[in-house]
Design a protein around this motif. Structure first.
Motif, PDB file in Angstrom:
ATOM      1  N   ARG A 450       0.702  -1.306  -0.097  1.00  0.00           N
ATOM      2  CA  ARG A 450       0.048   0.004  -0.063  1.00  0.00           C
ATOM      3  C   ARG A 450       0.880   0.991   0.015  1.00  0.00           C
ATOM      4  O   ARG A 450       0.585   2.134  -0.748  1.00  0.00           O
ATOM      5  CB  ARG A 450      -0.970  -0.111   1.282  1.00  0.00           C
ATOM      6  N   GLU A 451       1.932   1.099   0.891  1.00  0.00           N
ATOM      7  CA  GLU A 451       2.885   2.341   0.773  1.00  0.00           C
ATOM      8  C   GLU A 451       3.544   2.759  -0.511  1.00  0.00           C
ATOM      9  O   GLU A 451       3.717   3.795  -0.931  1.00  0.00           O
ATOM     10  CB  GLU A 451       3.831   2.180   1.927  1.00  0.00           C
ATOM     11  N   THR A 452       3.898   1.671  -0.986  1.00  0.00           N
ATOM     12  CA  THR A 452       4.526   1.748  -2.270  1.00  0.00           C
ATOM     13  C   THR A 452       3.650   2.186  -3.533  1.00  0.00           C
ATOM     14  O   THR A 452       3.856   3.293  -4.308  1.00  0.00           O
ATOM     15  CB  THR A 452       5.076   0.221  -2.751  1.00  0.00           C
ATOM     16  N   LEU A 453       2.369   1.729  -3.475  1.00  0.00           N
ATOM     17  CA  LEU A 453       1.411   2.146  -4.461  1.00  0.00           C
ATOM     18  C   LEU A 453       0.967   3.817  -4.256  1.00  0.00           C
ATOM     19  O   LEU A 453       0.903   4.510  -4.988  1.00  0.00           O
ATOM     20  CB  LEU A 453       0.277   1.487  -4.494  1.00  0.00           C
ATOM     21  N   ASP A 454       1.025   4.207  -2.985  1.00  0.00           N
ATOM     22  CA  ASP A 454       0.803   5.713  -2.622  1.00  0.00           C
ATOM     23  C   ASP A 454       1.932   6.512  -2.920  1.00  0.00           C
ATOM     24  O   ASP A 454       1.655   7.611  -3.601  1.00  0.00           O
ATOM     25  CB  ASP A 454       0.539   5.773  -0.826  1.00  0.00           C
ATOM     26  N   TYR A 455       3.274   5.941  -3.124  1.00  0.00           N
ATOM     27  CA  TYR A 455       4.262   6.935  -3.383  1.00  0.00           C
ATOM     28  C   TYR A 455       4.346   7.052  -4.995  1.00  0.00           C
ATOM     29  O   TYR A 455       4.341   7.937  -5.362  1.00  0.00           O
ATOM     30  CB  TYR A 455       5.596   6.068  -3.021  1.00  0.00           C
ATOM     31  N   PHE A 456       3.842   6.118  -5.687  1.00  0.00           N
ATOM     32  CA  PHE A 456       3.876   6.095  -7.006  1.00  0.00           C
ATOM     33  C   PHE A 456       2.655   7.162  -7.455  1.00  0.00           C
ATOM     34  O   PHE A 456       2.903   8.075  -8.183  1.00  0.00           O
ATOM     35  CB  PHE A 456       3.816   4.760  -7.831  1.00  0.00           C
ATOM     36  N   ALA A 457       1.435   7.041  -6.800  1.00  0.00           N
ATOM     37  CA  ALA A 457       0.356   7.733  -7.004  1.00  0.00           C
ATOM     38  C   ALA A 457       0.931   9.323  -6.675  1.00  0.00           C
ATOM     39  O   ALA A 457       0.786  10.163  -7.661  1.00  0.00           O
ATOM     40  CB  ALA A 457      -0.675   7.550  -6.113  1.00  0.00           C
ATOM     41  N   LYS A 458       1.561   9.546  -5.694  1.00  0.00           N
ATOM     42  CA  LYS A 458       2.245  10.982  -5.348  1.00  0.00           C
ATOM     43  C   LYS A 458       3.176  11.390  -6.660  1.00  0.00           C
ATOM     44  O   LYS A 458       3.255  12.565  -6.779  1.00  0.00           O
ATOM     45  CB  LYS A 458       2.916  11.036  -4.028  1.00  0.00           C
ATOM     46  N   GLN A 459       3.792  10.538  -7.075  1.00  0.00           N
ATOM     47  CA  GLN A 459       4.917  10.999  -8.013  1.00  0.00           C
ATOM     48  C   GLN A 459       4.180  10.634  -9.539  1.00  0.00           C
ATOM     49  O   GLN A 459       5.170  10.882 -10.379  1.00  0.00           O
ATOM     50  CB  GLN A 459       6.079   9.767  -7.924  1.00  0.00           C
ATOM     51  N   ASP A 460       3.014  10.839  -9.619  1.00  0.00           N
ATOM     52  CA  ASP A 460       2.213  10.728 -10.888  1.00  0.00           C
ATOM     53  C   ASP A 460       2.655   9.709 -11.726  1.00  0.00           C
ATOM     54  O   ASP A 460       2.891   9.651 -13.243  1.00  0.00           O
ATOM     55  CB  ASP A 460       2.571  12.006 -11.611  1.00  0.00           C
ATOM     56  N   VAL A 461       2.933   8.355 -11.194  1.00  0.00           N
ATOM     57  CA  VAL A 461       3.435   7.307 -11.954  1.00  0.00           C
ATOM     58  C   VAL A 461       2.190   6.308 -11.837  1.00  0.00           C
ATOM     59  O   VAL A 461       1.817   5.983 -10.642  1.00  0.00           O
ATOM     60  CB  VAL A 461       4.652   6.448 -11.354  1.00  0.00           C
ATOM     61  N   ALA A 462       1.639   5.924 -12.985  1.00  0.00           N
ATOM     62  CA  ALA A 462       0.591   5.200 -13.105  1.00  0.00           C
ATOM     63  C   ALA A 462       0.935   3.583 -12.884  1.00  0.00           C
ATOM     64  O   ALA A 462       2.028   3.265 -12.975  1.00  0.00           O
ATOM     65  CB  ALA A 462      -0.189   5.151 -14.449  1.00  0.00           C
ATOM     66  N   ILE A 463       0.321   2.965 -12.073  1.00  0.00           N
ATOM     67  CA  ILE A 463       0.201   1.456 -11.765  1.00  0.00           C
ATOM     68  C   ILE A 463      -0.694   0.602 -12.631  1.00  0.00           C
ATOM     69  O   ILE A 463      -1.992   0.923 -12.469  1.00  0.00           O
ATOM     70  CB  ILE A 463       0.224   1.197 -10.135  1.00  0.00           C
ATOM     71  N   LYS A 464      -0.247  -0.348 -13.222  1.00  0.00           N
ATOM     72  CA  LYS A 464      -1.143  -1.289 -13.971  1.00  0.00           C
ATOM     73  C   LYS A 464      -0.858  -2.589 -13.397  1.00  0.00           C
ATOM     74  O   LYS A 464       0.253  -3.142 -13.461  1.00  0.00           O
ATOM     75  CB  LYS A 464      -0.891  -1.361 -15.495  1.00  0.00           C
ATOM     76  N   VAL A 465      -1.894  -3.193 -12.826  1.00  0.00           N
ATOM     77  CA  VAL A 465      -1.781  -4.618 -12.083  1.00  0.00           C
ATOM     78  C   VAL A 465      -2.089  -5.586 -13.523  1.00  0.00           C
ATOM     79  O   VAL A 465      -3.073  -5.630 -13.871  1.00  0.00           O
ATOM     80  CB  VAL A 465      -2.589  -5.085 -10.894  1.00  0.00           C
ATOM     81  N   ILE A 466      -1.072  -6.420 -13.834  1.00  0.00           N
ATOM     82  CA  ILE A 466      -1.073  -7.400 -15.171  1.00  0.00           C
ATOM     83  C   ILE A 466      -0.803  -8.605 -14.509  1.00  0.00           C
ATOM     84  O   ILE A 466       0.374  -8.964 -14.316  1.00  0.00           O
ATOM     85  CB  ILE A 466      -0.440  -6.738 -16.118  1.00  0.00           C
ATOM     86  N   SER A 467      -1.990  -9.721 -14.175  1.00  0.00           N
ATOM     87  CA  SER A 467      -1.561 -10.945 -13.586  1.00  0.00           C
ATOM     88  C   SER A 467      -2.396 -12.138 -14.890  1.00  0.00           C
ATOM     89  O   SER A 467      -3.318 -11.772 -15.269  1.00  0.00           O
ATOM     90  CB  SER A 467      -2.189 -10.760 -12.383  1.00  0.00           C
ATOM     91  N   GLY A 468      -1.823 -13.215 -14.591  1.00  0.00           N
ATOM     92  CA  GLY A 468      -2.238 -14.181 -15.194  1.00  0.00           C
ATOM     93  C   GLY A 468      -3.289 -14.946 -14.161  1.00  0.00           C
ATOM     94  O   GLY A 468      -4.057 -15.910 -14.711  1.00  0.00           O
ATOM     95  N   ASP A 469      -3.635 -14.449 -13.043  1.00  0.00           N
ATOM     96  CA  ASP A 469      -4.627 -14.829 -12.345  1.00  0.00           C
ATOM     97  C   ASP A 469      -6.113 -14.947 -12.666  1.00  0.00           C
ATOM     98  O   ASP A 469      -6.235 -13.983 -13.243  1.00  0.00           O
ATOM     99  CB  ASP A 469      -4.416 -14.647 -10.734  1.00  0.00           C
ATOM    100  N   ASN A 470      -7.030 -15.294 -11.797  1.00  0.00           N
ATOM    101  CA  ASN A 470      -8.466 -15.039 -12.048  1.00  0.00           C
ATOM    102  C   ASN A 470      -8.491 -13.337 -11.832  1.00  0.00           C
ATOM    103  O   ASN A 470      -8.164 -12.865 -10.904  1.00  0.00           O
ATOM    104  CB  ASN A 470      -9.149 -15.851 -11.009  1.00  0.00           C
TER     105      ASN A 470
END
Length: 794
Positions: A450-470
């Motif tokens: 959660r902390e890591t995702l918050d950091y990227f959000a503050k830095q205007d870096v978009a996160i895309k979760v791409i998984s082979g799971d359901n």
């Protein structure tokens, strides 16, 4: 069983045979992936073009009998020593981490398989293979069980290649599915990948926008140095009518500051310090430009398993779908787990929970494939058993599929245990599927995710979760982390085929499940087509192609050797939370190098311009008959001018924190400050010198006062440029600027330093003129910066 084994392949080499091959030199002696040797580092830092120029000028000053004016020669020692020390430190860090992160092949000797370092493989060794294993030397396949090898990193062919008995395998490729073993036929520098990559495998600074931009600037400066230098030489030796000794010192004083001697040094130091800092966080930077590249990233594509969640799993429940007590399902799961030669995290969890192995004999095997999403074994009279994704093997409308989706929505990982109506390796397998049980596994979300995702959000870096799971399970994890849009994951089986449509969907959505390896690669390409700089994280074989195509590939240390081989950055501690530090380090390096580049190039611009102005004035004196003008400074003057406006402040600023996101256009931005500032300093210094210059027949004191007047003007404006570069201010930057000002006050105030550096600010009229020209220059620099900011904002 569908496995073939040569009779001579069963036990591998004996200890005596291994020792004999070592004595014969038939070992895999390819140098480890590392930086240059210490000898190469020393040679590269000592024998440079800049050191050669400064060395020649240093010898000329000594020949003129003025060793004090040769203080700039210390730059040769400083440039070389600091560069050598920092690069050797970085080399040691990289070498130590590379040993930790390297692929370790499983070698069978005397019938026992054990991991060994790649350098200990000898010719004719028998090396076992499984999914994700990197092939470290060339060889011939002796055992094969549905073995498929990806050679795309060598040949560009993306489709996996079936490898039968007798087939050749090449180093640098990796196993996609199946298992087997091969005999090492070509080791060391004879191996295919070693011949291709012996030079490319070094940690280098190539393909860096920052370095290429600096190289462009240096080429342009070299172009200017030739006419400016020739003009200075002509003016000092022929126009100014000085003796050869003062003429030579004046010529050297004109040429030395034109060379941006510290710029390349500061760049190397910043990169090297970045490597050492990241090394302390168990981050292996396999290519130095990756530090810079990750600083430019605006999209991070992250896998769920191993990135947002921890690698380990635990068997939570087995829900029977047949109405019995689930005993048969548990027995089948125990058999599948025990017979899997290369279990993934899910199968490992089953093996730990179900240690009792049934006496079932496997008659056919189907290794797990990212394309089919299932694996299986046939056990003769005990049936054909499958373990895979419920949403792939089940009818979406069935009650079992709905129950699996319900469990997945709670963030649990769900697998289906089922029977097939034909052998798992038969054409058309698995055929008709009969559900037996839902296998429920628990995954823990990483506490720092959660902390890591918050950091990227503050830095205007978009996160895309791409998984082979359901997709539902992926969405549940993303939603629990409050990732925007994570609660409605997209099933990749519905993705559009067109790149433009895919790019548009990726811009809108953040979470994707059931993504195939080829789709991961396509998604990276679609994001790049919209101008995004993409980082891809992964740990499995299915991530390799996307990692290779992304701008920056980031692999987990516990991931497959293939992913570590293609990634530019390896997180040896498997912590996704390390990534913000890597981004921050890249931004620090790029932002600070841009800052110090402004200082060095401003000095080069004003030095070249001042040399041109004095030289042209000297040529004009011969044409129009007015008094010739000598160069205003001695080499010692330009040395102290650089000490506290460039050298020491640049070193401090190059190591300072900096969180600004890197942007393209480095050269244009630097020159917007350096050119106008350098022109203003050069013209203002020349004007101040003309005001104070008393002609060629002036006495020694008058010449010293004229040079001092020009130097004060130069320093006043150069300190202001330092103040501009240091913005925005924090306490230590204010202290740095104040220390620079104080240092110059002491140099011009203390009798000992005035005498040593030939400074004389005692003439109040000339000193006032110097500060007046400096004040005008400061105002003009601010105006130029204001216009520069306005043009950049448009």
């Amino acid at each position: 069983m569908s496995v073939s084994v040569r009779a001579d392949a069963a036990t591998g080499l004996t200890a005596a045979e291994v020792e004999q091959r070592r004595n014969d030199g038939r070992t895999n002696d390819v140098p480890a992936r590392a930086s240059r040797s210490v000898r190469e580092i020393v040679r590269a830092n000592v024998f440079t073009r800049i050191n050669a120029i400064l060395g020649v000028l240093f010898v000329l000053v000594l020949a003129a009998g003025s060793p004090i004016d040769g203080m700039f020669g210390l730059l040769i020692v400083a440039n070389s020593a600091v560069g050598i020390i920092q690069e050797v430190r970085a080399k040691r860090t990289l070498d130590e981490l590379a040993i930790v992160g390297q692929a370790r092949p499983l070698v069978r000797r005397d019938g026992v398989a054990a991991e060994v370092p790649p350098g200990e493989v000898v010719q004719d060794d028998l090396i076992e293979l499984g999914p994700g294993d990197q092939i470290v030397v060339d060889g011939e396949v002796l055992e094969a069980e549905l073995l498929e090898v990806d050679e795309s990193l060598l040949t560009g062919e993306a489709d996996p290649i079936d490898k039968e008995i007798g087939a050749e395998v090449l180093s640098g490729s990796f196993v996609v599915s199946g298992s087997g073993a091969y005999r090492a036929t070509k080791v060391g520098r004879e191996a295919y990948a070693a011949r291709l990559a012996e030079e490319a495998s070094k940690f280098t600074l190539v393909h860096s926008e920052l370095r290429s931009g600096i190289d462009r600037i240096l080429r342009f400066i070299t172009f200017l140095l030739v006419p400016a230098g020739l003009l200075s030489i002509y003016n000092q030796l022929f126009s100014s009518h000085q003796g050869w000794q003062p003429a030579v010192t004046g010529m050297v004083a004109a040429l030395v500051p034109m060379v941006p001697e510290g710029l390349v040094l500061m760049t190397s130091i910043a990169f090297a310090v970045g490597v050492v800092r990241l090394g302390r966080r168990q981050c292996l930077v396999q290519e130095l430009p990756a530090i810079e590249g990750l600083a430019r990233v605006d999209v991070v594509c992250a896998d769920k398993t191993g990135t947002l969640t921890e690698n380990g799993m635990r068997l939570a429940d087995i829900e029977s779908l047949t109405g019995d007590d689930g005993g048969t399902a548990r027995t089948a799961l125990a058999a599948l787990a025990a017979d899997d030669p290369r279990p993934n995290a899910s199968v490992q969890a089953l093996a730990e929970a179900l240690p009792e192995r049934p006496e079932w004999g496997s008659t056919a095997v189907a290794p797990f494939s990212s394309a089919t999403k299932w694996s299986g074994h046939s056990y003769g009279e005990h049936g054909n058993w499958l373990l895979g994704a419920p949403d792939v093997l089940l009818d979406p409308q069935s009650s079992a599929a709905r129950r699996a989706e319900q469990l997945g929505a709670a963030g649990l990982r769900v697998l289906l245990l089922a029977r097939g109506d034909r052998a798992v390796d038969a054409p058309g397998a698995p055929g008709e599927v009969t559900p037996e049980a839902l296998v429920v596994l628990e995954q823990k979300v990483r506490p720092d995710a959660r902390e890591t995702l918050d950091y990227f959000a503050k830095q205007d870096v978009a996160i895309k979760v791409i998984s082979g799971d359901n997709a539902v399970s992926v969405g549940a994890v993303a939603g629990s982390l409050e990732l925007p849009g994570g609660d409605h994951a997209v099933d990749a089986r519905t993705l559009p085929d067109g790149r433009d449509e895919l790019a548009g969907l990726l811009d809108r959505e953040t979470t994707f499940g059931r993504v195939r390896p080829d789709q991961k690669r396509a998604m990276v390409g679609a994001l790049q087509s919209r101008g995004h700089t993409v980082a891809m994280t992964g740990d499995g074989v299915n991530d390799v192609l996307a990692l290779k195509d992304s701008d920056i590939g980031v692999a987990m240390g516990s991931g497959s050797p293939a992913t570590r081989a293609v990634a530019q950055i390896v997180l040896l501690d498997n912590r996704f939370a390390t990534l913000p530090y890597v981004v921050g380090e890249g931004r620090r390096v790029i932002g600070n190098i841009e800052r110090v580049s402004n200082l060095f190039l401003t000095k080069t611009v004003y030095s070249v311009l001042l040399a041109f102005l004095v030289g042209l004035a000297g040529v004009g004196s011969q044409i129009f008959g007015y008094d010739p003008i000598a160069y205003p400074f001695l080499p010692r003057h330009v040395t102290i001018a650089a000490w506290f406006t460039i050298g020491i402040p640049a070193f401090v600023l190059s190591l300072a924190p900096n969180n600004e996101r890197a942007r393209t256009g480095f050269v244009a931005r630097v020159m917007k400050l350096a050119i106008p500032s350098g022109v203003i300093i050069g013209v203002a210094t020349f004007v101040a010198y003309l005001i104070a210059y008393a002609g060629p027949d002036a006495g020694e004191q008058q010449r010293i006062q004229a040079g001092t007047t020009a130097l004060i003007t130069l320093i006043v404006i150069a300190v202001w440029v330092l103040a501009i570069v240091a913005r925005p201010y924090v306490w230590w930057k204010v202290l740095l600027i104040a220390a620079s000002v104080l240092a110059y006050v002491l140099l011009f105030s203390l009798p000992s330093t005035r005498e040593f550096f030939l400074l004389d600010p005692s003439n109040p009229r000339l000193t006032a003129a110097a500060f007046g020209c400096g004040a005008v220059g400061v105002v003009l620099v601010e105006i130029a910066q204001w216009f520069g900011r306005r043009s950049s904002a448009k």
